[in-house]
Design a protein around this motif. Structure first.
Motif, short mmCIF file in Angstrom:
data_model
loop_
_atom_site.label_atom_id
_atom_site.label_comp_id
_atom_site.label_asym_id
_atom_site.label_seq_id
_atom_site.Cartn_x
_atom_site.Cartn_y
_atom_site.Cartn_z
N THR A 138 37.79 -14.47 -3.71
CA THR A 138 37.02 -15.64 -4.69
C THR A 138 35.84 -15.15 -5.28
O THR A 138 35.06 -14.40 -4.66
CB THR A 138 36.52 -16.59 -3.63
N ILE A 139 35.73 -15.54 -6.49
CA ILE A 139 34.78 -14.93 -7.38
C ILE A 139 34.32 -16.17 -8.16
O ILE A 139 34.86 -16.79 -8.62
CB ILE A 139 35.25 -13.87 -8.58
N TYR A 140 32.80 -16.02 -7.91
CA TYR A 140 31.90 -17.41 -8.42
C TYR A 140 31.50 -16.85 -9.73
O TYR A 140 31.06 -15.73 -9.92
CB TYR A 140 30.87 -17.60 -7.21
N LYS A 141 31.48 -17.97 -10.64
CA LYS A 141 31.01 -17.72 -12.06
C LYS A 141 29.97 -18.87 -12.34
O LYS A 141 29.97 -19.94 -11.87
CB LYS A 141 32.23 -18.07 -13.16
N LEU A 142 28.96 -18.07 -12.89
CA LEU A 142 27.81 -19.05 -13.36
C LEU A 142 28.08 -19.31 -14.93
O LEU A 142 28.03 -18.29 -15.66
CB LEU A 142 26.58 -18.30 -13.19
N LEU A 143 28.14 -20.86 -15.37
CA LEU A 143 28.48 -20.91 -16.55
C LEU A 143 27.23 -21.70 -17.67
O LEU A 143 26.70 -22.48 -16.76
CB LEU A 143 29.95 -21.76 -16.89
N ALA A 144 27.21 -21.69 -18.57
CA ALA A 144 25.86 -22.38 -19.37
C ALA A 144 26.41 -24.04 -19.02
O ALA A 144 27.37 -24.23 -18.73
CB ALA A 144 26.11 -22.05 -20.96
N GLY A 145 25.04 -24.70 -18.97
CA GLY A 145 25.19 -26.29 -18.81
C GLY A 145 25.99 -26.62 -20.16
O GLY A 145 25.84 -25.95 -21.39
N LYS A 146 26.31 -27.83 -20.18
CA LYS A 146 27.32 -28.34 -21.06
C LYS A 146 26.10 -28.87 -22.25
O LYS A 146 26.51 -28.74 -23.32
CB LYS A 146 27.84 -29.68 -20.82
N ASP A 147 24.94 -29.30 -21.90
CA ASP A 147 23.90 -29.57 -22.94
C ASP A 147 23.16 -28.40 -23.37
O ASP A 147 22.50 -27.60 -22.85
CB ASP A 147 22.87 -30.49 -22.19
N LEU A 156 18.64 -18.60 -13.89
CA LEU A 156 19.54 -18.11 -12.90
C LEU A 156 20.02 -16.98 -12.98
O LEU A 156 20.90 -16.62 -12.11
CB LEU A 156 20.69 -19.20 -12.17
N CYS A 157 19.79 -15.99 -13.64
CA CYS A 157 20.49 -14.92 -14.04
C CYS A 157 20.49 -13.78 -13.05
O CYS A 157 21.06 -12.61 -13.15
CB CYS A 157 20.04 -14.29 -15.55
N GLN A 158 19.27 -13.82 -12.10
CA GLN A 158 19.51 -12.79 -11.02
C GLN A 158 20.12 -13.34 -9.69
O GLN A 158 19.93 -12.80 -8.47
CB GLN A 158 17.97 -12.82 -10.57
N LEU A 159 20.84 -14.35 -9.78
CA LEU A 159 21.71 -14.87 -8.42
C LEU A 159 22.71 -13.79 -8.23
O LEU A 159 23.23 -12.98 -8.92
CB LEU A 159 22.17 -16.30 -8.61
N SER A 160 23.01 -13.86 -7.02
CA SER A 160 24.21 -12.98 -6.48
C SER A 160 25.38 -13.78 -6.20
O SER A 160 25.36 -15.04 -6.14
CB SER A 160 23.87 -12.50 -4.96
N ILE A 327 25.97 -10.44 -11.79
CA ILE A 327 26.44 -11.55 -11.03
C ILE A 327 27.85 -11.44 -10.66
O ILE A 327 28.64 -11.42 -9.83
CB ILE A 327 26.24 -12.95 -11.69
N ARG A 328 28.46 -10.89 -11.65
CA ARG A 328 29.87 -10.43 -11.52
C ARG A 328 30.05 -9.02 -11.23
O ARG A 328 30.22 -8.23 -12.26
CB ARG A 328 30.87 -10.63 -12.90
N GLU A 329 29.87 -8.78 -9.94
CA GLU A 329 29.81 -7.26 -9.68
C GLU A 329 31.21 -6.63 -9.94
O GLU A 329 31.15 -5.41 -10.34
CB GLU A 329 29.77 -7.25 -8.17
N ASP A 330 32.33 -7.51 -10.20
CA ASP A 330 33.62 -6.78 -10.29
C ASP A 330 33.82 -6.29 -11.90
O ASP A 330 34.51 -5.56 -11.94
CB ASP A 330 34.72 -7.79 -10.13
N LEU A 331 32.88 -6.64 -12.61
CA LEU A 331 32.82 -6.22 -14.24
C LEU A 331 31.63 -5.14 -14.46
O LEU A 331 31.53 -4.56 -15.52
CB LEU A 331 32.49 -7.53 -15.10
N LYS A 332 31.05 -4.61 -13.31
CA LYS A 332 30.04 -3.60 -13.30
C LYS A 332 30.44 -2.37 -14.07
O LYS A 332 31.65 -2.03 -13.95
CB LYS A 332 29.51 -3.16 -12.01
N LEU A 333 29.80 -1.73 -15.18
CA LEU A 333 30.14 -0.86 -16.12
C LEU A 333 30.01 0.57 -15.17
O LEU A 333 29.20 0.96 -14.69
CB LEU A 333 29.29 -0.84 -17.48
#
Length: 395
Positions: A138-147, A156-160, A327-333
């Motif tokens: 399960t991978i959690y995604k942080l998305l921009a607010g609708k507004d 929240l760019c430093q959340l894990s 945040i998306r550790e699976d996409l780490k370069l």
């Protein structure tokens, strides 16, 4: 019934967060974070946290949910305030709101909530969360607010992944006027309350006055650098590799006092930050002066005339390895790899096209267009299709 602890701040956003969760059938507990009572650094004679905690309590009574105040001022001072003073002293510009979320709300506060048996912690942030099963995980995604006007994902760019797993953002799908409308219909005392402009959970503080409590004033000179300064007109070398090119363009301009003319005095270079216009109090120029660089060692502020001054702009920045956060550790370069993204270097800035390049000692972020006032200590955050993938502290 799942139990949710809501960080009730005494504002309309967190009030509606609690209201919506209760409507959805969660067992809701309201906690107010008291993050400040250091009178040696009095900010003003107002005591906003008292007023705010009162409002939070009234909202909790109205919603018939348990409420208590938790005192996190010690951790806040250690992790946020001391860090801020330290960064400003070094001539860097920290972002206390990003840190407050990483260190206080989603760490210290979250631990307290989990000890209270909470399944989730909820805040009144304008952002959204989704999840996806990727390779059985399960991978959690942080998305921009609708507004679009209120999107707070940047903060929240430093959340894990672990922190996101336990977080809820109930108002992320709503626009601010809708939130106020819900509060009005529910008769919540905070419906018309103005948004706080202060430091995260401290309230009304004007940064220069705040900094002056700990960083002593020190008179220095303001130097104006002309737009035709020789470094701006330098010949660009040919580069053997992309990395050499990125390294070259990520360097900031270095100034000496003799490169310009002294146009005024200031109270301390550490009170100023790149891109700043207010507080210079220098007249006699056609366009306003902007800070293009501060030198805290020599206590000099370098300025340029007009917001298009070449000293304000560059299009490459660098983030050291220990400051990169995915945040998306699976996409780490991997080293040598790149990724096309959209990025911003401050809250409220519109997303700009950029490319990330991972090298051995860190990551370069190359923007398609030059960016104004790239400042060390701030966070750069990168996105793809509304999803915030990661962030880093600008070196």
């Amino acid at each position: 019934m799942k139990r949710v602890v809501v960080g009730l701040s005494g504002g309309v956003d967190s009030s509606v967060t609690a209201y919506l969760l209760k409507e959805q059938g969660y067992e809701v507990i309201g906690l107010f974070m008291k993050n400040w009572h250091d009178d040696s650094v009095t900010i003003s004679n107002e005591c906003p946290w008292l007023e705010d905690s009162n409002d939070a309590m009234i909202v909790a009574q109205k919603l018939e949910i348990p409420f208590q105040v938790v005192d996190l001022s010690e951790q806040y001072k250690e992790r946020i305030v001391d860090y801020m003073f330290d960064e400003y002293e070094k001539g860097r510009t920290p972002n206390p709101d990003v840190l407050c979320n990483r260190e206080i709300k989603f760490d210290v506060f979250m631990k307290i909530a989990l000890q209270l048996g909470a399944d989730f912690v909820a805040t009144g942030h304008y952002c959204r969360k989704s999840e996806e099963n990727i390779n059985g995980k399960t991978i959690y995604k942080l998305l921009a607010g609708k507004d679009g006007n209120k999107d707070q994902s940047y903060f929240l760019c430093q959340l894990s992944q672990a922190q996101l797993a336990k977080s809820l953002f109930p108002i992320g799908e709503l626009l601010k006027p809708e939130v106020r409308e819900i509060a009005k219909k529910a008769n919540l005392i905070t419906a018309e309350k103005k948004d706080s402009q202060g430091l995260c959970f401290i309230g009304k503080v004007r940064l220069p006055e705040f900094l002056q409590q700990k960083l002593q004033p020190k008179i220095g000179e303001i130097v104006q650098i002309p737009a035709d300064f020789h470094e701006y007109l330098r010949q660009i070398p040919t580069f053997e590799t992309k990395e050499a090119e990125l390294a070259y363009f990520s360097q900031k301009f270095r100034y000496k006092k003799q490169d310009g003319k002294v146009v005024g005095k200031h109270q301390g270079a550490h009170y100023f930050t790149k891109g700043q216009r207010k507080g210079l109090a220098v007249g006699g120029t056609k366009e306003p002066l902007f800070v293009i660089e501060t030198d805290v060692n020599e206590n000099i502020i370098y300025t340029g005339e007009g917001k298009n001054h070449p000293g304000l702009y560059r299009n490459v920045l660098f983030v050291a390895n220990d400051e990169i956060h995915w945040i998306r550790e699976d996409l780490k370069l991997e080293i040598g790899k790149s990724l096309v993204v959209e990025a911003r270097i401050r809250y409220r800035q519109k997303l700009e096209k950029a490319t990330l390049y991972q090298v051995e000692n860190g990551m370069y972020v190359e923007f398609e267009n030059p960016q104004s006032a790239i400042q060390e200590g701030q966070f750069v955050a990168w996105y793809q299709n509304e999803e915030l993938l990661g962030s880093g502290v600008i070196s």
